[in-house]
Scaffold this active site. Structure first.
Site, PDB file in Angstrom:
ATOM      1  N   ASP A  38     -22.703   2.893 -14.296  1.00 25.37           N
ATOM      2  CA  ASP A  38     -21.393   3.483 -14.590  1.00 25.37           C
ATOM      3  C   ASP A  38     -20.561   2.511 -15.429  1.00 25.37           C
ATOM      4  OD1 ASP A  38     -19.096   4.944 -14.601  1.00 25.37           O
ATOM      5  OD2 ASP A  38     -18.930   5.131 -12.430  1.00 25.37           O
ATOM      6  N   ASP A  39     -20.268   2.887 -16.648  1.00 22.66           N
ATOM      7  CA  ASP A  39     -19.441   2.058 -17.551  1.00 22.66           C
ATOM      8  C   ASP A  39     -20.149   0.778 -18.006  1.00 22.66           C
ATOM      9  OD1 ASP A  39     -17.577   3.993 -16.923  1.00 22.66           O
ATOM     10  OD2 ASP A  39     -16.033   2.623 -16.207  1.00 22.66           O
ATOM     11  N   CYS A  78     -16.632   9.567 -17.458  1.00 23.75           N
ATOM     12  CA  CYS A  78     -17.645   9.882 -16.440  1.00 23.75           C
ATOM     13  C   CYS A  78     -18.051  11.355 -16.265  1.00 23.75           C
ATOM     14  CB  CYS A  78     -17.179   9.377 -15.085  1.00 23.75           C
ATOM     15  SG  CYS A  78     -16.868   7.607 -15.032  1.00 23.75           S
ATOM     16  N   LYS A 131     -23.177   8.214  -7.354  1.00 23.28           N
ATOM     17  CA  LYS A 131     -21.946   8.883  -7.786  1.00 23.28           C
ATOM     18  C   LYS A 131     -22.247  10.267  -8.358  1.00 23.28           C
ATOM     19  CE  LYS A 131     -18.341   8.184 -11.292  1.00 23.28           C
ATOM     20  NZ  LYS A 131     -17.636   7.162 -12.064  1.00 23.28           N
ATOM     21  N   HIS A 133     -19.415  12.965  -9.000  1.00 22.46           N
ATOM     22  CA  HIS A 133     -18.271  13.130  -9.901  1.00 22.46           C
ATOM     23  C   HIS A 133     -18.246  14.463 -10.655  1.00 22.46           C
ATOM     24  CE1 HIS A 133     -15.024  10.614 -12.191  1.00 22.46           C
ATOM     25  NE2 HIS A 133     -14.562  11.672 -11.539  1.00 22.46           N
ATOM     26  N   SER A 156     -15.323   8.350  -8.565  1.00 21.37           N
ATOM     27  CA  SER A 156     -15.301   6.957  -8.984  1.00 21.37           C
ATOM     28  C   SER A 156     -14.784   6.108  -7.831  1.00 21.37           C
ATOM     29  CB  SER A 156     -14.392   6.780 -10.207  1.00 21.37           C
ATOM     30  OG  SER A 156     -14.936   7.470 -11.301  1.00 21.37           O
ATOM     31  N   HIS A 210     -18.570   0.165 -12.477  1.00 18.14           N
ATOM     32  CA  HIS A 210     -17.221   0.732 -12.590  1.00 18.14           C
ATOM     33  C   HIS A 210     -16.273  -0.130 -11.752  1.00 18.14           C
ATOM     34  CE1 HIS A 210     -13.917   3.595 -12.305  1.00 18.14           C
ATOM     35  NE2 HIS A 210     -14.508   4.379 -13.192  1.00 18.14           N
ATOM     36  N   ASP A 262     -23.420   5.922 -18.323  1.00 20.23           N
ATOM     37  CA  ASP A 262     -22.723   7.200 -18.566  1.00 20.23           C
ATOM     38  C   ASP A 262     -21.762   7.146 -19.749  1.00 20.23           C
ATOM     39  OD1 ASP A 262     -20.868   5.554 -17.260  1.00 20.23           O
ATOM     40  OD2 ASP A 262     -19.928   7.218 -16.204  1.00 20.23           O
ATOM     41  N   ASN A 263     -21.279   5.937 -20.042  1.00 20.31           N
ATOM     42  CA  ASN A 263     -20.356   5.759 -21.189  1.00 20.31           C
ATOM     43  C   ASN A 263     -20.214   4.266 -21.425  1.00 20.31           C
ATOM     44  OD1 ASN A 263     -18.329   6.872 -18.674  1.00 20.31           O
ATOM     45  ND2 ASN A 263     -17.919   4.822 -19.458  1.00 20.31           N
ATOM     46  N   LYS A 283     -15.240   2.584 -23.731  1.00 22.06           N
ATOM     47  CA  LYS A 283     -14.928   3.794 -22.966  1.00 22.06           C
ATOM     48  C   LYS A 283     -13.631   4.453 -23.454  1.00 22.06           C
ATOM     49  CE  LYS A 283     -13.915   5.050 -18.145  1.00 22.06           C
ATOM     50  NZ  LYS A 283     -14.332   4.852 -16.762  1.00 22.06           N
TER      51      LYS A 283
HETATM   52 MG    MG Z   1     -18.289   5.945 -16.336  1.00 22.74          MG
END
Ligand code: MG
Length: 458
Positions: A38-39, A78, A131, A133, A156, A210, A262-263, A283
Site C-alpha cells: 500500500d503506497d 487506494c 486491506k 477498502h 486504511s 501506508h 496500489d499507487n 500518490k
Molecule cells: Mg494506497
C-alpha cells in the site's frame, strides 16, 4: 498463446473435481498469489534502484521472474486502484472516484465481477488477507465478491476502523499495528497450507507501508532508511515466507506470484512516505510517480528468469490474464479495460494495446499512447496536510522512454503531435459512454442545531 490454448481442451474433458484431486504440479491449474503493498513507491525496492533498503526476497521475484518497468495502477489512490485490479475495469465505470471511509454507506457495487468470482468457475479456493477498502457493509465485503475467506483491516490504517475482520464479522477491536505484517503473513501461510491440494487464489493486500507506519521489534532499525525502510524490509521478509511455503509444498512451479503496489508513495508524509525514484511526484497525482508502480511476476518454469517488460501494462490486465491462464470466462456483458498479458508472461507475444488513460477522480487528465504521454494543463495546488503542493504547469507532452522523470515538456515544439494525442484521449473517453455519478463516500454532517444555539440570544 500456444501454451494457453492447451488448457481449454483439457478442461472440457476433465471435470473440475478431478482437476483438484490431481496433485501433479504440471497438470494442475496454476495457483495465483497477488501480493499488494500500500503506497509503495517506484524507488523503494532494490530491484528498482533503492540502495538504502534491502529487499532480497522481492528481488528474487525479479531475478527468477519478470520485472515490469512501465506498469500502471488505474488510480493514484487506494479504493479506485483496488476496484480496478479486482475487476479489470477503470474504476470510473463504477463511480469509484475517491477512497471510501468508515462512514461510507457505499462500496464497490455487488454486480461487479472480481478475479475471485471468475475463478470460482474452476472451483478455486479464494482468499483475501489484508486491506479491502471497497466498502464494509456486508453486501460489499469480500465474501460477497467471490472470496471464501477474509481476514484483515477493512480500510486504511489511519482511519477510524482499525479492527480485524474475519469473514463478515469483527474478530478483534484491538489491533496492535506493529504486528499487522506478521499477522497477515501467518494468515497467508495458513491459507496456502489449507489449500495446497487444490488450485487457489490468494490476494495478500498488506496494510503497510501506508501511514502510520508500524514495524515489529525484529525489523526495527534494520534498514538504512529509517522506519519506512524497516517496514519495507519486514514486507520483504513476508514475501520470503510465502515463497518458502510454496517451496516446502512443492508448489513453486505451479504458482504465479505477483507483487505490486496500489499507487505511488505519499510524498507529503516526507520520510514516512516512500520514494518514487526517478519518477515525478507521487500518490494523488497523475504524474508517473502516482500511477506507475513497481511490479514483478514470477512463475518458475513458465516466465523466463530475469526478463524485463518495458512496455505499458496495467493492474487491470490481471483479470483477463488470469482468466486466460486458467481457462475461465471473463464477463461478456460489460467492458473489460484490461488486456491479456499471458503472452507477455509466457514469452509468446505482446500486449495488444499500448494506450492508457490517467484519471484523477472523475476527471480524465492524461493519456499515454506508446512512448508518448499528454497531460492537461494544471492550475497548481497549494498543498495541505494530506496533499503535496504542486506548481502549475502548461499542457504537457512527454516522451516517456527518453524522459521517465517527465522533465522535458515537448508540447510547444510538437504541437501537432500533442493535438492528435489529446484528440485520441477525448475519443477514448467518449468511447467509455456515460459514466455513473461519483459514489457518495462521505455524507456531510448537519450541524444546524449548533448554529441554532450559537444564534440564540443569551
Ligand atoms: Mg494506497
Amino acid at each position: 498463446m500456444k501454451k494457453m490454448v492447451f488448457f481449454l481442451p483439457v478442461l472440457l474433458l476433465i471435470p473440475p473435481k478431478l482437476y483438484n484431486q490431481n496433485k501433479a504440479g504440471k497438470d494442475r491449474l496454476p495457483n495465483i498469489i497477488h501480493i499488494f503493498a500500500d503506497d509503495l513507491g517506484y524507488g523503494d525496492l532494490e530491484c528498482f534502484g533503492a540502495t538504502d533498503i534491502k529487499t532480497p526476497n522481492i528481488d528474487r521475484l525479479a531475478q527468477e521472474g519478470m520485472k515490469f518497468t512501465s506498469f500502471y495502477s488505474a488510480s493514484s489512490v487506494c479504493s479506485p486502484s483496488r476496484a480496478a485490479l479486482l475487476t479489470g475495469r477503470y474504476p470510473q465505470r463504477m463511480g469509484i472516484n475517491q477512497v471510501f471511509f468508515p462512514e461510507s454507506f457505499t462500496g464497490m457495487p455487488s454486480e461487479e465481477i472480481t478475479i475471485a468470482e471468475i475463478l470460482k468457475q474452476q472451483s478455486y479456493a479464494t482468499g483475501i488477507v489484508g486491506k479491502w477498502h471497497l466498502g464494509h457493509r456486508e453486501k460489499f465485503l469480500p465474501l460477497q465478491q467471490g472470496f471464501d475467506s477474509y481476514f484483515g483491516i477493512p480500510y486504511s490504517n489511519d482511519m477510524e476502523s482499525v479492527v480485524y475482520l474475519r469473514n463478515n464479522e469483527v474478530e478483534s477491536f484491538s489491533v496492535d499495528q506493529r504486528y499487522t505484517t506478521r499477522t497477515y503473513t501467518e494468515e497467508a501461510l495458513h491459507f496456502i497450507e489449507r489449500n495446497s491440494e487444490r488450485p487457489f487464489f490468494l490476494y495478500l493486500a498488506h496494510t503497510m507501508p501506508h501511514v502510520p507506519l508500524y514495524v515489529s521489534e525484529k525489523f526495527k532499525g534494520s534498514s538504512e532508511r529509517g522506519l519506512y525502510g524497516d517496514v519495507i524490509q519486514e514486507l520483504d521478509w513476508s514475501v520470503g515466507e510465502v515463497l518458502k511455503k510454496l517451496e516446502a509444498k512443492g508448489l513453486l512451479e505451479n504458482t504465479l506470484v505477483i507483487f505490486s503496489s496500489d499507487n505511488g508513495p505519499w510524498l507529503v508524509m516526507e520520510d514516512h512516505g516512500g520514494s518514487a525514484g526517478p519518477l515525478r511526484e507521487g500518490k494523488q497525482y497523475t504524474f508517473e510517480g502516482g500511477m506507475r508502480v513497481p511490479t514483478l511476476a514470477m512463475w518458475k518454469g513458465k516466465i523466463v528468469p530475469g526478463s524485463v517488460f518495458e512496455d505499458l501494462a496495467t493492474q487491470m490486465d490481471w483479470l483477463p490474464t488470469i482468466a486466460s491462464l486458467t481457462g475461465t470466462e471473463i464477463p461478456k456483458d460489460r467492458p473489460i479495460d484490461g488486456k491479456d498479458i499471458a503472452p507477455v508472461l509466457l514469452g509468446t507475444g505482446d500486449r495488444q494495446d499500448d494506450s492508457f488513460l490517467f484519471f484523477s477522480g472523475a476527471e480524465l487528465q492524461g493519456y499515454r499512447k506508446g512512448d508518448w504521454k499528454v497531460k492537461n494543463a494544471y492550475a497548481g495546488f497549494d498543498g495541505n496536510q494530506w496533499v503535496k503542493k504542486v506548481a502549475p504547469h502548461d499542457s504537457l507532452l512527454i516522451h516517456l522512454k527518453k524522459d521517465i522523470g517527465e522533465q522535458q515538456n515537448l508540447y510547444r515544439s510538437q504541437k501537432d503531435r500533442a493535438r492528435i494525442l489529446f484528440s485520441e484521449m477525448h475519443k477514448e473517453l467518449k468511447k467509455m459512454g456515460p459514466l455513473p455519478p461519483s459514489q457518495v463516500v462521505r455524507r456531510g454532517e448537519d450541524n444546524s442545531h449548533f448554529t441554532y444555539l450559537e444564534g440564540k440570544e443569551k
